[in-house]
Design an enzyme around this catalytic site. Structure first.
Site, short mmCIF file in Angstrom:
data_model
loop_
_atom_site.label_atom_id
_atom_site.label_comp_id
_atom_site.label_asym_id
_atom_site.label_seq_id
_atom_site.Cartn_x
_atom_site.Cartn_y
_atom_site.Cartn_z
N SER A 1 0.80 -1.22 0.00
CA SER A 1 0.00 0.00 0.00
C SER A 1 0.83 1.28 0.00
O SER A 1 0.37 2.32 -0.47
CB SER A 1 -0.98 0.01 1.18
OG SER A 1 -0.33 -0.29 2.38
N HIS B 1 1.48 5.03 4.15
CA HIS B 1 0.57 5.53 3.12
C HIS B 1 0.88 6.99 2.80
O HIS B 1 0.95 7.39 1.64
CB HIS B 1 -0.88 5.43 3.60
CG HIS B 1 -1.36 4.04 3.80
ND1 HIS B 1 -2.55 3.73 4.42
CD2 HIS B 1 -0.81 2.84 3.46
CE1 HIS B 1 -2.71 2.43 4.46
NE2 HIS B 1 -1.67 1.87 3.88
#
Length: 221
Positions: A134, A191
């Site tokens: 991610s 992220h």
């Protein structure tokens, strides 16, 4: 950069490698051949100069089937578009660099805030473990905010499309809220690091290839 025999794109290869290594790493951990510390990023290890290769291995390991599915599903759609825009070699380099920067950002911010107890729920502790694609995926998302800002996307369980320039920061905020409110371990710092890498590269491309970026934007008005 295609395999001439099988005709596989870089994005397809990345997805296959992620799936394969998920099972390989899982089996090696199960049979005590490897430890989770030798695969996942753990800031306390990195600070001591241990397991530095986990900046890379952590990008190809996931916490479970759902984590793997969500990331690979998102990577399929984002990657198909971006590898056409960037070219496959540049796309591969950017994907890897985004993931590495996301890991470094996670470690660095965790280290800087380790003495503040309030930061643990927001950033994580030095003993937190981070795995998953991610970070690199948010790099792709950040890049899309500049190259295709009006691209409509579906996020989570919202049944209506949202432009990527709004959806990207929205996803980051929602995931951060879910992790803090539900005390769920989500790699929010990674992220954010990936998103920053994507925004920086997107700004560079928009500045250097202004006409090309403008032409791409017109496709997704």
């Amino acid at each position: 950069m295609r395999d001439q025999k099988f005709g596989l794109s870089v994005n397809t290869i990345l997805i296959l490698v992620n799936v394969l290594l998920f099972f390989v790493f899982g089996l090696l951990i199960k049979f005590n051949v490897l430890t989770i510390d030798s695969i996942a990023i753990k800031p306390s290890n990195i600070i001591q100069g241990k397991y530095l290769w986990t900046f890379l291995t952590s990008m190809f390991m996931h916490a479970g089937f759902f984590h793997l599915f969500v990331n690979m599903f998102s990577l399929f759609f984002a990657g198909v578009l971006l590898q056409k825009i960037l070219g496959q070699k540049r796309y591969l380099y950017f994907y890897l660099i985004s993931g590495l920067f996301a890991g470094a950002f996670f470690v660095g911010l965790t280290f800087l805030t380790k003495d503040f107890s309030w930061a643990t729920s927001l950033v994580g502790s030095v003993d937190s473990l981070a795995v998953g694609a991610s970070g690199a995926l948010f790099g792709l998302i950040g890049l899309m905010m500049f190259l295709t800002p009006n691209l409509p996307v579906y996020i989570m369980f919202i049944p209506i499309p949202i432009k990527i320039k709004y959806a990207a920061p929205g996803m980051l905020i929602v995931l951060w809220f879910i992790s803090v409110a539900g005390n769920i371990p989500i790699g929010n710092t990674a992220h954010l690091g990936g998103l920053i890498a994507g925004l920086v590269y997107g700004l560079y491309l928009r500045s250097r290839y202004r006409n090309k970026v403008r032409a791409i934007n017109k496709v997704f008005r």
